[in-house]
Design a protein around this motif. Structure first.
Motif, PDB file in Angstrom:
ATOM      1  N   UNK A 157     -22.896  38.734  14.477  1.00  0.00           N
ATOM      2  CA  UNK A 157     -21.408  38.399  15.169  1.00  0.00           C
ATOM      3  C   UNK A 157     -20.286  38.487  14.040  1.00  0.00           C
ATOM      4  N   UNK A 158     -19.194  38.486  14.630  1.00  0.00           N
ATOM      5  CA  UNK A 158     -17.951  38.490  13.936  1.00  0.00           C
ATOM      6  C   UNK A 158     -16.751  38.157  14.793  1.00  0.00           C
ATOM      7  N   UNK A 159     -16.222  37.175  14.524  1.00  0.00           N
ATOM      8  CA  UNK A 159     -14.809  37.022  15.437  1.00  0.00           C
ATOM      9  C   UNK A 159     -13.868  37.990  15.596  1.00  0.00           C
ATOM     10  N   UNK A 160     -13.257  38.265  16.645  1.00  0.00           N
ATOM     11  CA  UNK A 160     -12.368  39.435  16.896  1.00  0.00           C
ATOM     12  C   UNK A 160     -10.807  38.846  16.729  1.00  0.00           C
ATOM     13  N   UNK A 161      -9.962  39.253  15.617  1.00  0.00           N
ATOM     14  CA  UNK A 161      -8.689  38.685  15.283  1.00  0.00           C
ATOM     15  C   UNK A 161      -7.841  38.784  16.202  1.00  0.00           C
ATOM     16  N   UNK A 182      -6.171  34.826  12.628  1.00  0.00           N
ATOM     17  CA  UNK A 182      -7.054  36.315  12.022  1.00  0.00           C
ATOM     18  C   UNK A 182      -7.844  35.622  10.656  1.00  0.00           C
ATOM     19  N   UNK A 183      -8.045  34.221  10.804  1.00  0.00           N
ATOM     20  CA  UNK A 183      -9.322  33.816   9.824  1.00  0.00           C
ATOM     21  C   UNK A 183     -10.565  34.136  10.641  1.00  0.00           C
ATOM     22  N   UNK A 184     -11.651  34.417   9.891  1.00  0.00           N
ATOM     23  CA  UNK A 184     -12.752  34.919  10.571  1.00  0.00           C
ATOM     24  C   UNK A 184     -13.943  34.374  10.387  1.00  0.00           C
ATOM     25  N   UNK A 185     -14.878  34.290  11.423  1.00  0.00           N
ATOM     26  CA  UNK A 185     -16.396  33.919  11.050  1.00  0.00           C
ATOM     27  C   UNK A 185     -17.352  34.885  11.489  1.00  0.00           C
ATOM     28  N   UNK A 186     -18.499  34.881  10.305  1.00  0.00           N
ATOM     29  CA  UNK A 186     -19.410  35.938  10.314  1.00  0.00           C
ATOM     30  C   UNK A 186     -20.704  35.191  10.511  1.00  0.00           C
ATOM     31  N   UNK A 187     -21.617  36.089  11.289  1.00  0.00           N
ATOM     32  CA  UNK A 187     -22.922  35.257  11.340  1.00  0.00           C
ATOM     33  C   UNK A 187     -23.885  36.531  10.877  1.00  0.00           C
ATOM     34  N   UNK A 232     -17.101  31.025   7.341  1.00  0.00           N
ATOM     35  CA  UNK A 232     -15.484  31.239   7.650  1.00  0.00           C
ATOM     36  C   UNK A 232     -14.743  31.646   6.621  1.00  0.00           C
ATOM     37  N   UNK A 233     -13.714  32.389   6.660  1.00  0.00           N
ATOM     38  CA  UNK A 233     -12.828  32.755   5.692  1.00  0.00           C
ATOM     39  C   UNK A 233     -11.327  33.179   6.131  1.00  0.00           C
ATOM     40  N   UNK A 234     -10.589  33.043   5.456  1.00  0.00           N
ATOM     41  CA  UNK A 234      -9.196  33.801   5.548  1.00  0.00           C
ATOM     42  C   UNK A 234      -9.074  35.110   5.452  1.00  0.00           C
ATOM     43  N   UNK A 246      -0.777  27.802  11.718  1.00  0.00           N
ATOM     44  CA  UNK A 246      -1.955  27.923  10.967  1.00  0.00           C
ATOM     45  C   UNK A 246      -2.890  28.607  11.994  1.00  0.00           C
ATOM     46  N   UNK A 247      -3.856  29.344  11.193  1.00  0.00           N
ATOM     47  CA  UNK A 247      -5.068  29.814  11.933  1.00  0.00           C
ATOM     48  C   UNK A 247      -5.953  28.762  11.686  1.00  0.00           C
TER      49      UNK A 247
END
Length: 273
Positions: free
Chosen positions: A137-141, A124-129, A196-198, A104-105
């Protein structure tokens, strides 16, 4: 409720065009602390039952540990790391006992009552601000194509259509330790949105499109619009998709604290400027 803002949130989930649903999503208000909330997305992998067991375990672990969390007494980042590590361990045990390959991510953000925010992600599920419609900001996969992007070999747009875009370099449940990424935001402001999203969702949108939906629509409508937009753009080939979003809005002013407008004199009319 925080004295600095109020929280407005929504979730969205769709099976896409897959035969079964392996995504899990949740917004979890803290049971004892107003204004404290955990948003979480888990994208399961590993066959029909394996992937769902993995994402179920992520949500269950998060619920159990978050319920024990004491804001401003406990370390938020330590909690998020523990969620990732314990879910990883249990998913690995499921793999041994069930002879499956569940993975799981994880993408989770925690908002504290005083307005600081912390997040964790694996895979590779992400979080955006966003602040308004601007991406801060955004997470890096943790993916093969993100490595190519980081090295300047391909663009973000090319990564989305790359034939190896689905290859992960780390997730929960693998024999190797997961690549746990943590971040803190010292203070959120009214107008900020966390999502947060897949990959079944973010794959179909540029960041500015997500930002526009989040600022132009109420949270529930924004979630529905993003899910519907991803489904249209998938054209019958969409993956499971899920999202959890929270918008920081100004605190409501009690009616007895609102300024009273002056009365309109009899016989006059108001005119818009």
């Amino acid at each position: 409720m925080s004295s600095h803002f109020r929280l407005a949130g929504a979730t969205g989930i769709h099976q896409g065009d897959r035969a079964y649903q392996q995504d899990r999503v949740a917004l979890l208000p803290h049971s004892r602390a107003n204004g404290c909330l955990l948003g979480i997305v888990a994208d399961g992998m590993g066959g029909r039952s394996g992937g769902r067991k993995a994402s179920d375990q992520v949500i269950l672990t998060a619920q159990q540990l978050f319920d024990l969390y004491v804001p401003y007494q406990d370390d938020a980042q330590a909690l998020l790391r523990r969620i990732a590590e314990e879910a990883h361990l249990v998913i690995g045990l499921i793999a041994l006992s069930a002879e499956q390959e569940p993975h799981s991510t994880l993408a989770a953000f925690l908002i504290n009552p005083k307005g600081d925010c912390h997040w964790v992600h694996v895979g590779d599920s992400r979080i955006y601000h966003f602040r308004g419609r601007d991406l801060l900001h955004r997470t890096s996969d943790h993916s093969y194509v993100q490595g190519l992007v980081d090295r300047g070999e391909i663009s973000e747009a090319e990564a989305n259509v790359h034939p190896k875009s689905n290859i992960l370099m780390g997730c929960l449940g693998t024999p190797e330790p997961p690549p746990i990424a943590l971040k803190s935001i010292p203070r959120l402001e009214p107008g900020d949105t966390l999502m947060a999203c897949s990959d079944g969702l973010w794959h179909y949108f540029a960041s500015h499109e997500i930002g526009s939906a989040l600022v132009d629509l109420p949270p529930r409508d924004a979630a529905q619009a993003l899910v519907a937009g991803a489904r249209r753009r998938a054209r019958g080939g969409g993956d499971n998709l899920s999202l959890a979003l929270v918008r920081m809005e100004p605190p409501e002013v009690p009616d007895n604290a609102r300024p009273v407008a002056p009365a309109t004199p009899a016989g006059s009319a108001r005119r818009a400027a």
